[in-house]
Design an enzyme around this catalytic site. Structure first.
Site, PDB file in Angstrom:
ATOM      1  N   CYS A   1      48.846  33.167 -89.961  1.00  0.00           N
ATOM      2  CA  CYS A   1      48.999  33.453 -91.394  1.00  0.00           C
ATOM      3  C   CYS A   1      47.977  34.469 -91.907  1.00  0.00           C
ATOM      4  O   CYS A   1      48.194  35.115 -92.922  1.00  0.00           O
ATOM      5  CB  CYS A   1      48.943  32.161 -92.194  1.00  0.00           C
ATOM      6  N   TYR A   2      46.850  34.583 -91.201  1.00  0.00           N
ATOM      7  CA  TYR A   2      45.831  35.585 -91.551  1.00  0.00           C
ATOM      8  C   TYR A   2      45.537  36.422 -90.308  1.00  0.00           C
ATOM      9  O   TYR A   2      44.559  36.176 -89.595  1.00  0.00           O
ATOM     10  CB  TYR A   2      44.538  34.890 -92.005  1.00  0.00           C
TER      11      TYR A   2
END
Lengths: 386, 135
Positions: free
Chosen positions: A132-133
């Site tokens: 997600c990052y």
């Protein structure tokens, strides 16, 4: 007739421009002239101030997300590491953290000062990267305008009373109380005495969680008792009452602060710290509170401590009051020793005046604490358990 | 009689000249050496307090300049940045000659250059780095 006032009554007077406000210094001759009862009748608020080094300080910063986003795991601001073990782009920048390149010349407190002055700060962050990052590294510049929040949150500020530091050894020592010359060559102390917030309300009658305060030039709040909160009331052999050990945890919007009232400092050979300006209004709810704000430098006593002793419990060489300290020299073992304040009395006075003016203009209203500080705290040392 | 504090800078070319001797002998100046830092054959710095008639001091300083010695007045070399100063007073108790003091009324810092012997204690003691000695 005994005067009783409520916070609401005082705020109503402030809003209508009728409140009578003086500083903790100005109140002294008024009480001497008119007495406690008459002064209580006439005065609504007494303002206090302090401007001294307060190491337990720092800022919570949220940078905003980059694209692609990064979950920052290690963060540096102008080469000063900020603690990133929070959510993706939140950090806590401690005032005493030192620069990895410049060492003691620059630290967290300097980053805070530079942020307040609107300077560009270099941001570097690294991460392992997640689904997600995905990003693993970023280098950029921030200013107080580019970031979401910069919140000053200081876990321990405004020490009620502090030791006088001296050095009986043969060597010059470098401490958080400044440079201490050998053989009792000098003495340093650090409170604003009769102007000091927690010495004007020594039993925390009006100061508690939720109290609105002047913090670094902005309006801030007391959010908790400070760490190591351990208020003590000591009666000494000469009948003097010594208050010590009270501390405050405070919060405020860094973006609204001014470097006139919050500054970075370096104590040579010791490290970096933040000089914080705090002003607290004391509402005169009754004559008991007025008795407390009547306090004068000569009534406030503190302990002379030998900082050359390298253990936690350092020996005491006696007591002095702030009047003696402020006159510039004290006598220990028949020797005259010059004193240094560390905490700026001129600035403390300026802060108490500024707070008074803000209240007079109706810009600053008094907030009753929503909760009092706890009583009976113990002061714990760290035990080494093997 | 006038008193002036000056800082002489010597180069390898003039470090061996007996400047203080000549200031005393030729210009009739009283000399108090406050500080001297020399590296043999490389040059050095001399902090002096000169006492004498105004013209004697001026002529003496001109003589020093003529032989290539750098001449600065102490107040140009010890810099107190009043803007940066917060009047905390950390410097006042470590000053050996009472240059630094807090005003009894305003509690603002006072800097009496006349008394300074350029020991540099205050430079180290100032938490705001507001005092600099530029040599």
């Amino acid at each position: 007739m005994t005067i009783q006032r409520t916070y609401e009554e005082i705020n109503t007077k402030i809003r209508s421009g009728k409140a009578v406000i003086v500083t903790a210094e100005e109140i002294i001759p008024i009480i001497e002239e008119k007495g406690i009862e008459k002064a209580t009748e006439e005065i609504d608020v007494v303002t206090t101030g302090t401007f001294g080094p307060m190491c337990s300080s720092g800022a919570i910063i949220n940078f905003g997300h980059s694209d692609p986003p990064i979950r920052m795991q290690k963060v540096w601001l102008n080469d000063v590491e900020a603690y990133a073990g929070l959510a993706a782009v939140d950090v806590y920048l401690g005032a005493t953290q030192l620069s990895e390149r410049q060492g003691m010349e620059y630290g967290g407190a300097h980053v805070i000062e530079d942020l307040i002055s609107g300077k560009k700060i270099k941001l570097k962050a690294i991460s392992r990267g997640t689904d997600c990052y995905p990003r693993r590294e970023i280098e950029s510049y921030i200013t107080k305008k580019s970031i979401n929040q910069a919140i000053l949150f200081n876990p321990r500020n405004g020490y009620q009373n502090y030791n006088v530091a001296v050095n009986t050894s043969e060597r010059k020592i470098y401490t958080y109380m400044g440079i201490l010359l050998p053989d009792l060559g000098n003495a340093s102390y650090s409170t604003s005495g009769q102007l000091s917030p927690l010495l004007n309300d020594p039993e925390f009658t009006t100061i508690g969680i939720g109290t609105r305060i002047f913090l670094g030039g902005a309006q801030g709040y007391i959010v908790w008792e400070g760490t190591q909160f351990y208020p003590q009331v000591i009666k000494d052999e000469n009948g003097n009452t010594i208050y010590k050990g009270g501390t405050l945890a405070v919060i405020g919007d860094l973006k609204e602060m001014s470097i006139d009232y919050i500054r970075a400092a370096t104590f040579s050979g010791y490290g970096v710290t933040l000089v914080v300006g705090i002003g607290i209004p004391i509402p005169i709810l009754n004559s008991e509170i007025m008795k407390n704000v009547a306090v004068k430098d000569e009534d406030i006593w503190t302990e002379i401590i030998d900082y050359s002793f390298p253990h936690l419990k350092k020996p005491s060489l006696g007591r002095v009051n702030y009047r003696q300290l402020r006159e510039g020299k004290i006598t220990i073992q028949r020797k005259d020793i010059p004193t240094s304040p560390l905490s700026s009395y001129a600035k403390a006075r300026e802060i108490a005046q500024k707070l008074k003016e803000e209240i007079l203009k109706g810009e600053f209203l008094l907030q009753e604490p929503i909760q009092k500080f706890p009583k009976g705290n113990k002061f714990k040392s760290l035990l080494e358990i093997r | 009689m006038l008193s002036k504090k000056v800082i002489f800078t010597f180069s390898p070319q003039n470090v061996e000249r007996p400047v203080t001797y000549q200031l005393i002998k030729k210009y009739d100046l009283w000399i108090n050496i406050l500080q001297a830092k020399f590296k043999p054959s490389l040059g050095g710095k001399l902090v002096l307090e000169l006492k004498g008639e105004k013209n004697q001091i001026e002529e003496g300083l001109n003589f020093a300049r003529q032989i290539g010695v750098g001449v600065e007045f102490l107040e140009q070399e010890v810099l107190w940045n009043e803007e940066k100063c917060i009047d905390c007073g950390a410097c006042v108790s470590i000053c050996p000659t009472g240059v630094l003091s807090l005003d009894k009324e305003t509690f603002k810092l006072k800097f009496d250059y006349e008394k300074c012997i350029v020991c540099g204690n205050c430079v180290e003691a100032c938490p705001l780095q507001a005092i600099k000695v530029t040599f």
